[in-house]
Write a protein that holds these residues in place. Structure first.
Motif, PDB file in Angstrom:
ATOM      1  N   LEU A  55       0.816  -1.206   0.000  1.00 19.84           N
ATOM      2  CA  LEU A  55       0.000   0.000   0.000  1.00 19.84           C
ATOM      3  C   LEU A  55       0.855   1.264   0.000  1.00 19.84           C
ATOM      4  O   LEU A  55       0.534   2.249  -0.668  1.00 19.84           O
ATOM      5  N   GLU A  56       1.939   1.204   0.747  1.00 22.61           N
ATOM      6  CA  GLU A  56       2.824   2.373   0.775  1.00 22.61           C
ATOM      7  C   GLU A  56       3.387   2.655  -0.608  1.00 22.61           C
ATOM      8  O   GLU A  56       3.463   3.811  -1.053  1.00 22.61           O
ATOM      9  N   GLY A  57       3.728   1.602  -1.323  1.00 23.38           N
ATOM     10  CA  GLY A  57       4.223   1.790  -2.678  1.00 23.38           C
ATOM     11  C   GLY A  57       3.150   2.360  -3.600  1.00 23.38           C
ATOM     12  O   GLY A  57       3.413   3.255  -4.411  1.00 23.38           O
ATOM     13  N   GLN A  58       1.913   1.838  -3.423  1.00 22.57           N
ATOM     14  CA  GLN A  58       0.822   2.343  -4.243  1.00 22.57           C
ATOM     15  C   GLN A  58       0.514   3.803  -3.917  1.00 22.57           C
ATOM     16  O   GLN A  58       0.262   4.616  -4.819  1.00 22.57           O
ATOM     17  N   VAL A  59       0.537   4.118  -2.602  1.00 20.80           N
ATOM     18  CA  VAL A  59       0.295   5.504  -2.192  1.00 20.80           C
ATOM     19  C   VAL A  59       1.363   6.423  -2.763  1.00 20.80           C
ATOM     20  O   VAL A  59       1.070   7.517  -3.268  1.00 20.80           O
ATOM     21  N   ARG A  60       2.619   5.973  -2.713  1.00 22.83           N
ATOM     22  CA  ARG A  60       3.696   6.783  -3.256  1.00 22.83           C
ATOM     23  C   ARG A  60       3.512   6.993  -4.759  1.00 22.83           C
ATOM     24  O   ARG A  60       3.685   8.108  -5.280  1.00 22.83           O
ATOM     25  N   LEU A  61       3.095   5.921  -5.453  1.00 22.35           N
ATOM     26  CA  LEU A  61       2.873   6.025  -6.897  1.00 22.35           C
ATOM     27  C   LEU A  61       1.719   6.970  -7.197  1.00 22.35           C
ATOM     28  O   LEU A  61       1.819   7.839  -8.080  1.00 22.35           O
ATOM     29  N   ARG A  62       0.595   6.806  -6.453  1.00 21.55           N
ATOM     30  CA  ARG A  62      -0.560   7.675  -6.676  1.00 21.55           C
ATOM     31  C   ARG A  62      -0.225   9.127  -6.322  1.00 21.55           C
ATOM     32  O   ARG A  62      -0.694  10.065  -6.984  1.00 21.55           O
ATOM     33  N   THR A  63       0.573   9.318  -5.300  1.00 21.56           N
ATOM     34  CA  THR A  63       0.978  10.673  -4.907  1.00 21.56           C
ATOM     35  C   THR A  63       1.791  11.327  -6.021  1.00 21.56           C
ATOM     36  O   THR A  63       1.586  12.500  -6.355  1.00 21.56           O
ATOM     37  N   GLU A  64       2.688  10.559  -6.597  1.00 25.88           N
ATOM     38  CA  GLU A  64       3.479  11.089  -7.709  1.00 25.88           C
ATOM     39  C   GLU A  64       2.577  11.428  -8.896  1.00 25.88           C
ATOM     40  O   GLU A  64       2.741  12.483  -9.534  1.00 25.88           O
ATOM     41  N   GLU A  65       1.619  10.507  -9.171  1.00 30.66           N
ATOM     42  CA  GLU A  65       0.707  10.761 -10.281  1.00 30.66           C
ATOM     43  C   GLU A  65      -0.131  12.008 -10.009  1.00 30.66           C
ATOM     44  O   GLU A  65      -0.355  12.841 -10.906  1.00 30.66           O
ATOM     45  N   LEU A  66      -0.629  12.141  -8.759  1.00 32.75           N
ATOM     46  CA  LEU A  66      -1.437  13.304  -8.400  1.00 32.75           C
ATOM     47  C   LEU A  66      -0.610  14.584  -8.467  1.00 32.75           C
ATOM     48  O   LEU A  66      -1.081  15.619  -8.950  1.00 32.75           O
ATOM     49  N   THR A  67       0.630  14.510  -8.004  1.00 31.49           N
ATOM     50  CA  THR A  67       1.514  15.680  -8.064  1.00 31.49           C
ATOM     51  C   THR A  67       1.736  16.111  -9.509  1.00 31.49           C
ATOM     52  O   THR A  67       1.678  17.301  -9.840  1.00 31.49           O
ATOM     53  N   ASN A  68       1.961  15.126 -10.372  1.00 30.39           N
ATOM     54  CA  ASN A  68       2.149  15.447 -11.789  1.00 30.39           C
ATOM     55  C   ASN A  68       0.880  16.038 -12.397  1.00 30.39           C
ATOM     56  O   ASN A  68       0.932  16.986 -13.191  1.00 30.39           O
ATOM     57  N   ALA A  69      -0.281  15.441 -11.997  1.00 28.87           N
ATOM     58  CA  ALA A  69      -1.547  15.955 -12.518  1.00 28.87           C
ATOM     59  C   ALA A  69      -1.791  17.390 -12.061  1.00 28.87           C
ATOM     60  O   ALA A  69      -2.245  18.241 -12.828  1.00 28.87           O
ATOM     61  N   LEU A  70      -1.498  17.658 -10.786  1.00 24.14           N
ATOM     62  CA  LEU A  70      -1.658  19.018 -10.263  1.00 24.14           C
ATOM     63  C   LEU A  70      -0.723  19.993 -10.974  1.00 24.14           C
ATOM     64  O   LEU A  70      -1.103  21.134 -11.248  1.00 24.14           O
ATOM     65  N   ALA A  71       0.481  19.518 -11.239  1.00 22.77           N
ATOM     66  CA  ALA A  71       1.428  20.382 -11.954  1.00 22.77           C
ATOM     67  C   ALA A  71       0.911  20.691 -13.361  1.00 22.77           C
ATOM     68  O   ALA A  71       0.970  21.836 -13.830  1.00 22.77           O
ATOM     69  N   ARG A  72       0.383  19.632 -14.048  1.00 17.29           N
ATOM     70  CA  ARG A  72      -0.179  19.859 -15.380  1.00 17.29           C
ATOM     71  C   ARG A  72      -1.386  20.784 -15.313  1.00 17.29           C
ATOM     72  O   ARG A  72      -1.566  21.663 -16.168  1.00 17.29           O
TER      73      ARG A  72
END
Length: 459
Positions: A55-72
């Motif tokens: 779950l921690e890995g998934q959360v980290r992955l989703r966080t990165e995806e969300l961060t990228n989405a927010l940046a876009r």
């Protein structure tokens, strides 16, 4: 159990042994269960640990995806803001451009109309008069198209802000009929209006433009019969109605006629001119004012347009004056001293030529200093002043100066291409009449006669 290993104790009986065996089995079973539970807990803990890691890995992955989405999204928002700012700048530029071009076009158009009128009055034979009338017709068409373009550009840019105030409908109706009556007479149509004594709350300039377009549209599409303008009280509202006996509007055309460049089924008739902008402007202005617009029509019988406006509760009906009574010939203007102030040399010359055709004595000037010198020993009977003059001055400054020198409220007409409410308010506050460029010579002549008659009843 002690007896099993005690050599001095009597030998255990089979029953004792059986009981002890059963007891040991129970103890063993309990121990086994405890061990199994401990192992299950350890297995569960390990499983939870593995799950937590996953779950921690998934959360980290989703966080990165969300961060990228927010940046876009942030970059997109910045691009949208930049595009919006560019669009607003373009709209402001377009509005300033059309306003400036409109003013610059109205100036020579104003001069051309004055010159054409002077040419028509000076024409000694029918051919010259026909040519002058054709020029006048062409200038009128250009004027209406230019007004429509300016109105639409301002409405699209959102720069028109209604200024609501009480409006006397009788005065407004009478003035509108004076403007539209020549078109109706040219088609042998009757143009009537009913006095109501009602007042409404609206922007006077925008309401006038709405009704002017509706009346012009009614006259344009009516071949016989006439047009009627009236107002009816409906509770707290007043419904202004324009009736005509034209061809009517079919169901299929009732939505299209409010679009730009649409003129309904009558478009094929060569007698119909214009570009189909009038009703589009009417609808947009009515929406900006919050005045509901309604259409009722029977093909072959006629059409009724109506505009519903709030009734003015504090309105006091005006007297029985009617601008339609102003129409008169040039008789009575001979010898009238007219001060004309305009910073455009062509307009000044055209106005001087027209007034001299009316046997007036003209005092021309391009600014305040010039007119003070020209009128030093020969004060004017009436003032015609352009609003926008050079060096930040305006026509109202000239009116104040001439009135102050004469010690009396000389009648004054402010002539301008500026259609904004502040200019109209300033002119009204100083007791001046306002005419918008390009001025119709007949309207100017009638207004001069009316103002001179009011200022000097014995004239």
């Amino acid at each position: 159990m002690d007896r099993l290993f005690d050599h001095h104790a009597p030998p255990a009986t089979p029953k004792d042994l059986q009981r002890r065996i059963e007891k040991l089995e129970k103890i063993n079973a309990a121990l086994v269960q405890r061990v199994e539970r401990s192992m299950d807990q350890q297995a569960n803990a390990y499983s939870l640990f593995q799950t937590a890691i996953t779950l921690e890995g998934q959360v980290r992955l989703r966080t990165e995806e969300l961060t990228n989405a927010l940046a876009r999204l942030e970059r997109t928002n910045d691009e949208l803001l930049a595009a919006r700012d560019a669009s607003e700048r373009a709209n402001r530029f377009k509005t300033r451009f059309f306003t400036a071009v409109g003013h610059d076009l109205l100036q020579p158009l104003h001069a051309a109309r004055l010159s054409a009128s002077a040419l028509a009055e000076a024409g000694q034979d029918g051919r010259h008069r026909v040519v002058a009338e054709r020029i006048e017709h062409a200038l009128t068409t250009i004027e209406e198209l230019l007004k429509s373009i300016l109105d639409i550009s301002k409405l699209e840019a959102g720069v028109i802000t209604p200024t609501l105030r009480p409006v006397a409908l009788d005065d407004l109706f009478a003035s509108l009929v004076v403007d539209i009556e020549p078109q109706a007479k040219a088609k042998n149509l009757t143009l009537r209006w009913r006095r109501s004594g009602l007042g409404v709350v609206s922007d006077p300039l925008m309401l006038r433009r709405i009704l002017q377009n509706l009346l012009a549209n009614a006259v344009q599409y009516t071949e016989k019969g006439g047009v009627l303008l009236l107002a009816r009280r409906r509770g707290d509202t007043v419904r202004i109605e324009i009736w005509d006996t034209g061809a009517g509007i079919g169901e299929a055309d009732r939505d299209k006629i409010f679009e730009e460049f649409q003129r309904g089924a009558a478009v094929d008739r060569p007698a119909i001119g214009g570009f189909g902008l009038g009703l589009s402007i009417v609808q947009r202005m009515a929406e900006a004012l919050g005045h509901p617009l309604d259409l009722c029509s029977r093909p072959g019988h006629g059409t009724r347009f109506s505009v519903s406006t709030p009734r003015s509760p504090t309105f006091v009906a005006s007297g029985p004056k009617a601008p339609a009574a102003f129409v008169s010939s040039a008789l009575g203007l001979a010898g009238t001293k007219v001060a004309v102030i305009d910073n455009d040399a062509a307009v000044l010359e055209a106005m001087q030529t027209l007034l001299e055709r009316w046997s007036c004595e003209v005092l021309p000037a391009r600014g305040l200093a010039g007119i003070l010198g020209a009128a030093a020993t020969n004060g004017p009977d009436i003032i015609l002043a352009d609003y926008h003059l050079d060096d930040g001055a305006n026509g109202l400054d000239v009116v104040r100066a001439l009135r102050s020198r004469a010690g009396t409220a000389i009648p004054a007409i402010v002539i301008t291409a500026d259609r904004t409410a502040p200019v109209a308010d300033a002119a009204r506050a100083l007791g001046c009449e306002l005419l918008l460029k390009p001025v119709k010579p007949a309207e100017l002549r009638a207004l001069i006669l009316h103002m001179l008659a009011q200022s000097s009843p014995t004239r």
